[in-house]
Design a protein around this motif. Structure first.
Motif, mmCIF file in Angstrom:
data_model
loop_
_atom_site.group_PDB
_atom_site.id
_atom_site.type_symbol
_atom_site.label_atom_id
_atom_site.label_comp_id
_atom_site.label_asym_id
_atom_site.label_seq_id
_atom_site.Cartn_x
_atom_site.Cartn_y
_atom_site.Cartn_z
ATOM 1 N N PRO A 11 68.780 50.927 -29.791
ATOM 2 C CA PRO A 11 67.737 49.959 -30.126
ATOM 3 C C PRO A 11 66.903 49.496 -28.931
ATOM 4 O O PRO A 11 65.864 48.876 -29.116
ATOM 5 N N MET A 12 67.342 49.798 -27.700
ATOM 6 C CA MET A 12 66.600 49.413 -26.500
ATOM 7 C C MET A 12 65.883 50.630 -25.938
ATOM 8 O O MET A 12 66.376 51.753 -26.040
ATOM 9 N N GLY A 13 64.713 50.400 -25.331
ATOM 10 C CA GLY A 13 63.964 51.493 -24.729
ATOM 11 C C GLY A 13 63.221 51.025 -23.499
ATOM 12 O O GLY A 13 63.004 49.832 -23.289
ATOM 13 N N ARG A 14 62.826 51.993 -22.671
ATOM 14 C CA ARG A 14 62.038 51.709 -21.472
ATOM 15 C C ARG A 14 60.994 52.800 -21.338
ATOM 16 O O ARG A 14 61.286 53.976 -21.564
ATOM 17 N N ARG A 15 59.778 52.399 -21.010
ATOM 18 C CA ARG A 15 58.673 53.345 -20.874
ATOM 19 C C ARG A 15 57.894 53.056 -19.606
ATOM 20 O O ARG A 15 57.807 51.915 -19.161
ATOM 21 N N SER A 16 57.291 54.078 -19.069
ATOM 22 C CA SER A 16 56.332 53.928 -17.986
ATOM 23 C C SER A 16 54.961 53.744 -18.625
ATOM 24 O O SER A 16 54.658 54.363 -19.646
ATOM 25 N N LEU A 17 54.136 52.860 -18.072
ATOM 26 C CA LEU A 17 52.765 52.656 -18.550
ATOM 27 C C LEU A 17 51.818 53.387 -17.604
ATOM 28 O O LEU A 17 51.849 53.163 -16.393
ATOM 29 N N VAL A 18 50.974 54.248 -18.165
ATOM 30 C CA VAL A 18 49.946 54.936 -17.393
ATOM 31 C C VAL A 18 48.653 54.798 -18.185
ATOM 32 O O VAL A 18 48.545 55.328 -19.296
ATOM 33 N N LYS A 19 47.677 54.043 -17.630
ATOM 34 C CA LYS A 19 46.441 53.768 -18.365
ATOM 35 C C LYS A 19 45.210 54.142 -17.545
ATOM 36 O O LYS A 19 45.238 54.123 -16.319
ATOM 37 N N ARG A 20 44.125 54.434 -18.282
ATOM 38 C CA ARG A 20 42.801 54.618 -17.688
ATOM 39 C C ARG A 20 41.840 53.768 -18.487
ATOM 40 O O ARG A 20 41.697 53.961 -19.699
ATOM 41 N N PHE A 21 41.219 52.779 -17.829
ATOM 42 C CA PHE A 21 40.279 51.867 -18.465
ATOM 43 C C PHE A 21 38.853 52.349 -18.215
ATOM 44 O O PHE A 21 38.519 52.760 -17.098
ATOM 45 N N MET A 22 38.014 52.250 -19.233
ATOM 46 C CA MET A 22 36.610 52.618 -19.140
ATOM 47 C C MET A 22 35.762 51.482 -19.698
ATOM 48 O O MET A 22 36.209 50.741 -20.554
ATOM 49 N N GLY A 23 34.543 51.340 -19.204
ATOM 50 C CA GLY A 23 33.657 50.275 -19.663
ATOM 51 C C GLY A 23 33.404 49.298 -18.538
ATOM 52 O O GLY A 23 33.194 49.708 -17.391
ATOM 53 N N ASP A 24 33.426 48.002 -18.847
ATOM 54 C CA ASP A 24 33.212 46.977 -17.817
ATOM 55 C C ASP A 24 34.315 46.977 -16.774
ATOM 56 O O ASP A 24 34.108 46.526 -15.647
ATOM 57 N N LEU A 25 35.488 47.464 -17.147
ATOM 58 C CA LEU A 25 36.624 47.637 -16.239
ATOM 59 C C LEU A 25 36.842 49.134 -16.060
ATOM 60 O O LEU A 25 37.231 49.826 -17.006
#
Length: 133
Positions: free
Chosen positions: A26-40
């Motif tokens: 029931p427990m999990g762990r993830r890495s976050l990898v994001k690319r923002f576009m627009g004003d950021l």
């Protein structure tokens, strides 16, 4: 007066091991990898911990994410902290800037980050303030 930054983002969530937790538990762990576009125009990286409830549609997660790039023409970074709860399908999500986490031209930034998903595309609305220089 708050500023508003809008745009879209792409996210990848590679699975990471959870110490002491059985695989598919029931427990999990993830890495976050994001690319923002627009004003950021920025990249985001961090980690997420999550837990599934015993009732379908119930879960929770927390995450810490560093965002580095350009916000409305200002270069720097800041850290976001996430708190998400799903109670039998009803979602509550709070994402805020960690106090005093801003660097360079984003030093002193405060704000709230909102996410919406439309037709599988992730969008953000970031209401923020920077101190007058």
């Amino acid at each position: 007066m708050p500023n508003i930054a809008t745009g879209r983002f792409e996210v990848r969530l590679p699975t990471l091991p959870v110490e002491g937790e059985p695989e598919n538990g029931p427990m999990g762990r993830r890495s976050l990898v994001k690319r923002f576009m627009g004003d950021l125009e920025a990249g985001g990286s961090g980690q997420m911990l999550m837990a599934m409830g015993q009732v379908p549609g119930s879960a929770g997660y927390v995450a810490v994410e560093r965002v580095t790039g350009n916000l409305h023409g200002k270069d720097g970074s800041f850290v976001l902290i996430h708190r998400g709860i799903m109670n039998r399908g009803e979602q509550e999500l709070l994402i805020t800037v960690v106090p005093d986490s801003g660097t360079d031209a984003l030093t002193g930034i405060t704000g709230t980050f909102r996410i919406r998903i439309e037709n599988g595309v992730h969008y953000y609305d970031f209401e923020y303030e920077l101190p007058e220089v």
